[in-house]
Design a protein around this motif. Structure first.
Motif, PDB file in Angstrom:
ATOM      1  N   ALA A  29       0.836  -1.206   0.000  1.00  0.00           N
ATOM      2  CA  ALA A  29       0.000   0.000   0.000  1.00  0.00           C
ATOM      3  C   ALA A  29       0.864   1.247   0.000  1.00  0.00           C
ATOM      4  O   ALA A  29       0.614   2.195  -0.763  1.00  0.00           O
ATOM      5  CB  ALA A  29      -0.924  -0.012   1.216  1.00  0.00           C
ATOM      6  N   GLU A  30       1.898   1.267   0.841  1.00  0.00           N
ATOM      7  CA  GLU A  30       2.781   2.428   0.927  1.00  0.00           C
ATOM      8  C   GLU A  30       3.563   2.609  -0.365  1.00  0.00           C
ATOM      9  O   GLU A  30       3.762   3.730  -0.846  1.00  0.00           O
ATOM     10  CB  GLU A  30       3.712   2.262   2.129  1.00  0.00           C
ATOM     11  CG  GLU A  30       2.962   2.362   3.458  1.00  0.00           C
ATOM     12  CD  GLU A  30       3.746   1.822   4.634  1.00  0.00           C
ATOM     13  OE1 GLU A  30       4.945   1.477   4.444  1.00  0.00           O
ATOM     14  OE2 GLU A  30       3.179   1.742   5.736  1.00  0.00           O
ATOM     15  N   PHE A  31       4.005   1.499  -0.969  1.00  0.00           N
ATOM     16  CA  PHE A  31       4.730   1.582  -2.243  1.00  0.00           C
ATOM     17  C   PHE A  31       3.795   2.081  -3.342  1.00  0.00           C
ATOM     18  O   PHE A  31       4.178   2.925  -4.170  1.00  0.00           O
ATOM     19  CB  PHE A  31       5.297   0.209  -2.606  1.00  0.00           C
ATOM     20  CG  PHE A  31       6.105   0.208  -3.878  1.00  0.00           C
ATOM     21  CD1 PHE A  31       7.451   0.525  -3.866  1.00  0.00           C
ATOM     22  CD2 PHE A  31       5.506  -0.099  -5.093  1.00  0.00           C
ATOM     23  CE1 PHE A  31       8.193   0.538  -5.045  1.00  0.00           C
ATOM     24  CE2 PHE A  31       6.240  -0.101  -6.275  1.00  0.00           C
ATOM     25  CZ  PHE A  31       7.587   0.224  -6.244  1.00  0.00           C
ATOM     26  N   ALA A  32       2.563   1.585  -3.369  1.00  0.00           N
ATOM     27  CA  ALA A  32       1.617   1.951  -4.414  1.00  0.00           C
ATOM     28  C   ALA A  32       1.280   3.433  -4.385  1.00  0.00           C
ATOM     29  O   ALA A  32       1.169   4.078  -5.439  1.00  0.00           O
ATOM     30  CB  ALA A  32       0.340   1.119  -4.273  1.00  0.00           C
ATOM     31  N   ILE A  33       1.131   3.989  -3.189  1.00  0.00           N
ATOM     32  CA  ILE A  33       0.820   5.411  -3.069  1.00  0.00           C
ATOM     33  C   ILE A  33       2.033   6.264  -3.417  1.00  0.00           C
ATOM     34  O   ILE A  33       1.917   7.303  -4.067  1.00  0.00           O
ATOM     35  CB  ILE A  33       0.329   5.739  -1.650  1.00  0.00           C
ATOM     36  CG1 ILE A  33      -1.004   5.031  -1.369  1.00  0.00           C
ATOM     37  CG2 ILE A  33       0.176   7.239  -1.452  1.00  0.00           C
ATOM     38  CD1 ILE A  33      -2.132   5.425  -2.283  1.00  0.00           C
ATOM     39  N   ALA A  34       3.223   5.819  -2.981  1.00  0.00           N
ATOM     40  CA  ALA A  34       4.440   6.599  -3.224  1.00  0.00           C
ATOM     41  C   ALA A  34       4.933   6.478  -4.662  1.00  0.00           C
ATOM     42  O   ALA A  34       5.542   7.416  -5.191  1.00  0.00           O
ATOM     43  CB  ALA A  34       5.538   6.162  -2.261  1.00  0.00           C
ATOM     44  N   GLU A  35       4.681   5.328  -5.309  1.00  0.00           N
ATOM     45  CA  GLU A  35       5.234   5.068  -6.642  1.00  0.00           C
ATOM     46  C   GLU A  35       4.147   4.581  -7.613  1.00  0.00           C
ATOM     47  O   GLU A  35       4.233   3.486  -8.167  1.00  0.00           O
ATOM     48  CB  GLU A  35       6.344   4.009  -6.545  1.00  0.00           C
ATOM     49  CG  GLU A  35       7.480   4.366  -5.627  1.00  0.00           C
ATOM     50  CD  GLU A  35       8.340   5.504  -6.154  1.00  0.00           C
ATOM     51  OE1 GLU A  35       8.165   5.866  -7.326  1.00  0.00           O
ATOM     52  OE2 GLU A  35       9.175   6.006  -5.406  1.00  0.00           O
ATOM     53  N   PRO A  36       3.119   5.390  -7.849  1.00  0.00           N
ATOM     54  CA  PRO A  36       2.038   4.920  -8.731  1.00  0.00           C
ATOM     55  C   PRO A  36       2.486   4.678 -10.171  1.00  0.00           C
ATOM     56  O   PRO A  36       1.917   3.817 -10.852  1.00  0.00           O
ATOM     57  CB  PRO A  36       1.008   6.049  -8.648  1.00  0.00           C
ATOM     58  CG  PRO A  36       1.800   7.262  -8.237  1.00  0.00           C
ATOM     59  CD  PRO A  36       2.860   6.746  -7.328  1.00  0.00           C
ATOM     60  N   ASP A  37       3.514   5.390 -10.617  1.00  0.00           N
ATOM     61  CA  ASP A  37       3.991   5.188 -11.984  1.00  0.00           C
ATOM     62  C   ASP A  37       4.617   3.801 -12.133  1.00  0.00           C
ATOM     63  O   ASP A  37       4.429   3.127 -13.150  1.00  0.00           O
ATOM     64  CB  ASP A  37       5.009   6.266 -12.356  1.00  0.00           C
ATOM     65  CG  ASP A  37       4.364   7.634 -12.506  1.00  0.00           C
ATOM     66  OD1 ASP A  37       3.122   7.721 -12.423  1.00  0.00           O
ATOM     67  OD2 ASP A  37       5.105   8.621 -12.671  1.00  0.00           O
ATOM     68  N   GLN A  38       5.371   3.383 -11.133  1.00  0.00           N
ATOM     69  CA  GLN A  38       5.961   2.042 -11.189  1.00  0.00           C
ATOM     70  C   GLN A  38       4.873   0.975 -11.127  1.00  0.00           C
ATOM     71  O   GLN A  38       4.967  -0.060 -11.797  1.00  0.00           O
ATOM     72  CB  GLN A  38       6.957   1.854 -10.043  1.00  0.00           C
ATOM     73  CG  GLN A  38       8.199   2.718 -10.171  1.00  0.00           C
ATOM     74  CD  GLN A  38       9.307   2.291  -9.240  1.00  0.00           C
ATOM     75  OE1 GLN A  38       9.577   1.104  -9.078  1.00  0.00           O
ATOM     76  NE2 GLN A  38       9.968   3.263  -8.615  1.00  0.00           N
ATOM     77  N   MET A  39       3.864   1.207 -10.326  1.00  0.00           N
ATOM     78  CA  MET A  39       2.744   0.262 -10.254  1.00  0.00           C
ATOM     79  C   MET A  39       2.053   0.146 -11.606  1.00  0.00           C
ATOM     80  O   MET A  39       1.523  -0.911 -11.964  1.00  0.00           O
ATOM     81  CB  MET A  39       1.742   0.709  -9.201  1.00  0.00           C
ATOM     82  CG  MET A  39       2.225   0.586  -7.767  1.00  0.00           C
ATOM     83  SD  MET A  39       2.329  -1.127  -7.185  1.00  0.00           S
ATOM     84  CE  MET A  39       0.594  -1.563  -7.028  1.00  0.00           C
ATOM     85  N   ALA A  40       2.072   1.210 -12.369  1.00  0.00           N
ATOM     86  CA  ALA A  40       1.404   1.215 -13.668  1.00  0.00           C
ATOM     87  C   ALA A  40       2.232   0.548 -14.754  1.00  0.00           C
ATOM     88  O   ALA A  40       1.671  -0.089 -15.658  1.00  0.00           O
ATOM     89  CB  ALA A  40       1.083   2.650 -14.072  1.00  0.00           C
TER      90      ALA A  40
END
Length: 313
Positions: A29-40
Motif C-alpha cells: 500500500a505504501e509503495f503503491a501510493i508513493a510510486e504509482p507510476d511504477q505500479m502502472a
C-alpha cells in the motif's frame, strides 16, 4: 470489497484500509501510493522486488481490493497516466539524482531551483481544481479559521494566518506556546474550520489537535505529503504535496505555493461577493498603495481573536 475504477477512488480506499492491512500488504500500500507510476508500468516481479514482497503478495493485495488479479488492478494505475505528457514524480527524483551531489552553495541553489520547478509542475498536475474550490468555500463559510502546524510545517501555518488576517478573516494560529495548544484549539467549534499542515513523521501535537477538533465537529482542511498520512481520513478536503529535497532537507516551495493559492482564491471570492469593493488586503498584504488609494489593511479590533477560548454570543 468493491473494486474501484479510478485511481483517485482506489487511492482513497487504500488510505482508509491501510491500518487494517497485514504487514506485507501495508508495504505494498505504501509503495503503491508513493510510486504509482511504477505500479502502472513495471512487471509484477520488478514491483515485488522494489516493494520487498513476493509477487504472490501483490496478487493477494489486488484481490483484497476486489480485483481479479494484479493486472486487473494495474489497469487502474495505468489510467492515471493517460493524457499526462510527463511523470512529475519521476522528474523530481531525477532532478535530485542528476550529476554529482552538490557541495558548493551555488550548486545547492541550482539543485533546489530545478527540483522545486519539478515539484511545482507536479503540484499543478495533481491538485484537482474542484478541491481548491471546496477549500476556498470552507474558508469563506467558517466563522473562525484555525491554523495548526509544528516544526518544519510551521512557516506555512504562519503565512496562512497572516494572509487570512489581512483578508479580514478571524484567523487563529494555534502555536502551542506555553503548552497551551489544546486550550487554543478549544476556541473552535462546529461552525469553524481548522487548517492542519503536517508532514512525515507527523508531529503528535498536530495530530492530537486535529483529532480533538474533529470530534467537536470542526471541519478539517489538511495539507500533507501522502495519502497514507493520518490527516486525510479526518479531513473534508485534503491536499497531498510532494516537495523537493536534498540530503533529507525538504523544501517548502510547493506547499507555500498552495497556501498562497488558497489565500488569493479566498480574496477573489470575498471581492466577488461585494461588487465594487475589494476584499481587505486582497492585492497587497504589505500595505502597498494602489494608485492614489491609500487603503490600509483592515484591522477590525472588535473581531480580533485572543489565544484563550471564549463563548460566542
Amino acid at each position: 470489497m468493491e473494486r474501484k475504477e479510478t485511481f483517485d477512488e482506489l487511492k482513497l480506499q487504500i488510505s482508509s484500509e491501510h491500518g487494517k492491512l497485514s504487514k506485507r500488504l501495508r508495504q505494498i500500500a505504501e509503495f503503491a501510493i508513493a510510486e504509482p507510476d511504477q505500479m502502472a508500468l513495471e512487471t509484477v516481479a520488478i514491483i515485488g522486488k522494489r516493494a520487498k514482497v513476493q509477487p504472490s503478495t501483490l496478487i493477494r493485495f489486488a484481490k483484497h481490493f476486489g480485483y481479479d488479479g494484479f493486472s486487473d488492478m494495474q489497469r487502474v494505475f495505468r489510467s492515471r497516466l493517460i493524457d499526462r505528457a510527463l511523470t512529475y514524480s519521476q522528474r523530481i527524483r531525477e532532478a535530485q539524482a542528476e550529476g554529482v551531489v552538490p557541495t558548493l552553495t551555488g550548486d545547492v541553489l541550482a539543485h533546489f531551483v530545478e527540483a522545486d520547478h519539478a515539484a511545482l509542475q507536479h503540484l499543478r498536475a495533481e491538485i484537482p481544481p474542484a478541491d481548491l474550490d471546496v477549500a476556498v468555500e470552507l474558508m469563506a463559510q467558517a466563522e473562525i479559521v484555525g491554523v495548526v502546524a509544528q516544526r518544519r510545517s510551521f512557516p506555512i501555518a504562519a503565512y496562512l494566518a497572516y494572509g487570512l488576517t489581512h483578508l479580514g478573516r478571524r484567523a487563529h494560529l494555534i502555536d502551542g506556546i506555553g503548552g497551551m495548544g489544546a486550550e487554543q484549539a478549544r476556541l473552535l467549534g462546529s461552525r469553524d474550520l481548522l487548517i492542519a499542515i503536517s508532514h512525515k513523521p507527523y508531529a503528535p501535537e498536530t495530530l492530537d489537535t486535529v483529532a480533538a477538533a474533529a470530534e467537536r465537529g470542526v471541519k478539517i482542511l489538511a495539507m500533507t505529503d501522502n495519502a497514507l498520512s493520518p490527516l486525510p481520513p479526518l479531513a473534508a478536503v485534503s491536499f497531498e504535496v510532494e516537495e523537493a529535497s536534498l540530503h533529507g532537507i525538504r523544501s517548502l516551495t510547493a506547499s507555500m505555493c498552495l497556501a498562497v493559492t488558497l489565500v488569493v482564491g479566498l480574496g477573489q471570492k470575498l471581492a466577488a461577493a461585494k461588487p465594487g469593493a475589494e476584499a481587505p488586503g486582497a492585492l497587497a498584504f504589505d500595505g502597498a498603495k494602489s494608485g492614489n488609494n491609500k487603503q490600509s489593511v483592515a484591522k477590525p479590533a472588535s473581531r480580533k481573536v485572543s489565544g484563550s477560548p471564549r463563548r460566542r454570543p
